[in-house]
Design a protein around this motif. Structure first.
Motif, PDB file in Angstrom:
ATOM      1  N   ASN A   7      31.651  41.201  45.609  1.00 33.75           N
ATOM      2  CA  ASN A   7      30.845  41.962  46.564  1.00 33.75           C
ATOM      3  C   ASN A   7      31.729  42.687  47.578  1.00 33.75           C
ATOM      4  OD1 ASN A   7      28.184  42.543  46.647  1.00 33.75           O
ATOM      5  ND2 ASN A   7      27.617  40.871  48.004  1.00 33.75           N
ATOM      6  N   GLN A   8      32.801  42.054  48.027  1.00 29.31           N
ATOM      7  CA  GLN A   8      33.709  42.685  48.978  1.00 29.31           C
ATOM      8  C   GLN A   8      34.487  43.824  48.334  1.00 29.31           C
ATOM      9  OE1 GLN A   8      36.004  39.368  50.353  1.00 29.31           O
ATOM     10  NE2 GLN A   8      34.616  38.919  52.043  1.00 29.31           N
ATOM     11  N   GLN A   9      34.833  43.696  47.052  1.00 29.96           N
ATOM     12  CA  GLN A   9      35.614  44.716  46.363  1.00 29.96           C
ATOM     13  C   GLN A   9      34.753  45.879  45.878  1.00 29.96           C
ATOM     14  OE1 GLN A   9      37.733  42.855  43.208  1.00 29.96           O
ATOM     15  NE2 GLN A   9      39.032  41.673  44.576  1.00 29.96           N
ATOM     16  N   ARG A  10      33.446  45.728  45.904  1.00 27.56           N
ATOM     17  CA  ARG A  10      32.550  46.757  45.397  1.00 27.56           C
ATOM     18  C   ARG A  10      32.690  48.074  46.161  1.00 27.56           C
ATOM     19  NH1 ARG A  10      26.788  44.614  44.668  1.00 27.56           N
ATOM     20  NH2 ARG A  10      27.768  43.599  42.923  1.00 27.56           N
ATOM     21  N   THR A  12      35.480  49.550  47.255  1.00 25.81           N
ATOM     22  CA  THR A  12      36.647  50.346  46.896  1.00 25.81           C
ATOM     23  C   THR A  12      36.965  50.348  45.401  1.00 25.81           C
ATOM     24  OG1 THR A  12      38.061  48.453  47.385  1.00 25.81           O
ATOM     25  CG2 THR A  12      37.750  50.064  49.147  1.00 25.81           C
ATOM     26  N   TYR A  13      36.329  49.488  44.620  1.00 27.52           N
ATOM     27  CA  TYR A  13      36.637  49.387  43.199  1.00 27.52           C
ATOM     28  C   TYR A  13      35.361  49.374  42.355  1.00 27.52           C
ATOM     29  CZ  TYR A  13      41.282  47.889  44.679  1.00 27.52           C
ATOM     30  OH  TYR A  13      42.516  47.824  45.241  1.00 27.52           O
ATOM     31  N   HIS A  14      35.477  49.871  41.120  1.00 22.56           N
ATOM     32  CA  HIS A  14      34.475  49.663  40.086  1.00 22.56           C
ATOM     33  C   HIS A  14      34.994  48.530  39.223  1.00 22.56           C
ATOM     34  CE1 HIS A  14      31.681  53.000  40.505  1.00 22.56           C
ATOM     35  NE2 HIS A  14      32.698  53.817  40.738  1.00 22.56           N
ATOM     36  N   ILE A  15      34.107  47.662  38.801  1.00 23.72           N
ATOM     37  CA  ILE A  15      34.510  46.586  37.898  1.00 23.72           C
ATOM     38  C   ILE A  15      33.776  46.798  36.584  1.00 23.72           C
ATOM     39  CG2 ILE A  15      34.528  44.106  37.499  1.00 23.72           C
ATOM     40  CD1 ILE A  15      34.777  43.764  40.539  1.00 23.72           C
ATOM     41  N   TYR A  16      34.538  47.089  35.525  1.00 26.43           N
ATOM     42  CA  TYR A  16      33.984  47.339  34.206  1.00 26.43           C
ATOM     43  C   TYR A  16      34.356  46.185  33.284  1.00 26.43           C
ATOM     44  CZ  TYR A  16      33.380  52.156  35.755  1.00 26.43           C
ATOM     45  OH  TYR A  16      33.001  53.273  36.444  1.00 26.43           O
ATOM     46  N   CYS A  57      36.286  42.832  24.129  1.00 23.59           N
ATOM     47  CA  CYS A  57      36.577  41.431  24.465  1.00 23.59           C
ATOM     48  C   CYS A  57      35.874  40.941  25.727  1.00 23.59           C
ATOM     49  CB  CYS A  57      38.076  41.219  24.603  1.00 23.59           C
ATOM     50  SG  CYS A  57      38.804  42.025  26.046  1.00 23.59           S
ATOM     51  N   LYS A  58      35.155  41.812  26.416  1.00 21.30           N
ATOM     52  CA  LYS A  58      34.385  41.485  27.632  1.00 21.30           C
ATOM     53  C   LYS A  58      35.253  41.085  28.831  1.00 21.30           C
ATOM     54  CE  LYS A  58      30.622  42.007  25.280  1.00 21.30           C
ATOM     55  NZ  LYS A  58      30.323  43.374  24.969  1.00 21.30           N
ATOM     56  N   GLN A  59      36.533  41.412  28.797  1.00 19.57           N
ATOM     57  CA  GLN A  59      37.431  41.176  29.920  1.00 19.57           C
ATOM     58  C   GLN A  59      37.012  42.079  31.076  1.00 19.57           C
ATOM     59  OE1 GLN A  59      40.209  39.184  30.320  1.00 19.57           O
ATOM     60  NE2 GLN A  59      40.551  39.984  32.356  1.00 19.57           N
ATOM     61  N   LYS A  60      36.975  41.545  32.304  1.00 19.24           N
ATOM     62  CA  LYS A  60      36.625  42.364  33.463  1.00 19.24           C
ATOM     63  C   LYS A  60      37.863  43.115  33.944  1.00 19.24           C
ATOM     64  CE  LYS A  60      32.916  39.415  35.076  1.00 19.24           C
ATOM     65  NZ  LYS A  60      31.778  40.049  34.658  1.00 19.24           N
ATOM     66  N   ILE A  61      37.672  44.427  34.201  1.00 16.20           N
ATOM     67  CA  ILE A  61      38.776  45.293  34.600  1.00 16.20           C
ATOM     68  C   ILE A  61      38.388  45.987  35.889  1.00 16.20           C
ATOM     69  CG2 ILE A  61      40.246  47.216  33.907  1.00 16.20           C
ATOM     70  CD1 ILE A  61      39.356  46.536  30.992  1.00 16.20           C
ATOM     71  N   ILE A 121      38.894  48.959  38.549  1.00 14.95           N
ATOM     72  CA  ILE A 121      39.375  50.339  38.607  1.00 14.95           C
ATOM     73  C   ILE A 121      39.063  50.900  39.995  1.00 14.95           C
ATOM     74  CG2 ILE A 121      39.158  52.629  37.575  1.00 14.95           C
ATOM     75  CD1 ILE A 121      40.254  50.515  35.670  1.00 14.95           C
ATOM     76  N   PRO A 122      40.032  51.556  40.653  1.00 15.52           N
ATOM     77  CA  PRO A 122      39.743  52.129  41.976  1.00 15.52           C
ATOM     78  C   PRO A 122      38.725  53.268  41.888  1.00 15.52           C
ATOM     79  CG  PRO A 122      42.003  52.612  41.310  1.00 15.52           C
ATOM     80  CD  PRO A 122      41.422  51.739  40.262  1.00 15.52           C
TER      81      PRO A 122
END
Length: 131
Positions: free
Chosen positions: A89-92, A94-98, A103-107, A109-110
């Motif tokens: 929630n805090q990173q939302r 400044t970052y997108h999380i895809y 493999c469903k790994q979370k990445i 991205i700024p």
């Protein structure tokens, strides 16, 4: 008297996190039974306290240890989910999380970079997303 108690407790399991949790739940149930005046809650309090004392006075240490470890893993998963949720929630801002489609790994991205090609660090799959 202290020596007699120490001798009695020798070889017994004692208190642990699960036991403390059970005592806390029994105290909360006791307060609820005072408010709602039901025999079911009073019986539940007695059963929870009996379970707590049974665990403390048990000599089957390996079984009680395994129960405590199982409780700690469940507790860790529960609180870990909320800890990760707070961080996401805090990173939302400044970052997108895809998630990688293969493999469903979370990445992470700024934001504000436009349309970019993302390479998964785990499986090396490439996919295009808008940041």
């Amino acid at each position: 008297m202290r020596e007699k108690l120490a001798r009695f407790m020798m070889g017994r399991y004692g208190s642990d996190q699960l036991g403390q949790f059970i005592v806390g739940v029994s105290i909360a149930t006791m307060v609820l039974s005072l408010i709602f005046r039901g025999p079911v809650l009073q019986i539940l309090v007695v059963l929870l306290l009996t379970l707590s004392y049974f665990r403390m006075l048990s000599k089957d240490i390996s079984k009680r240890y395994a129960e405590n470890q199982k409780f700690l893993t469940i507790k860790g998963r529960f609180f870990g989910y909320f800890k990760n949720w707070k961080a996401r929630n805090q990173q939302r801002k400044t970052y997108h999380i895809y998630s990688c489609p293969t493999c469903k790994q979370k990445i992470r991205i700024p934001k504000g970079k436009g349309k970019i090609c993302i390479t998964c660090p785990k499986c090396k799959a490439e996919f295009i997303k808008k940041s």
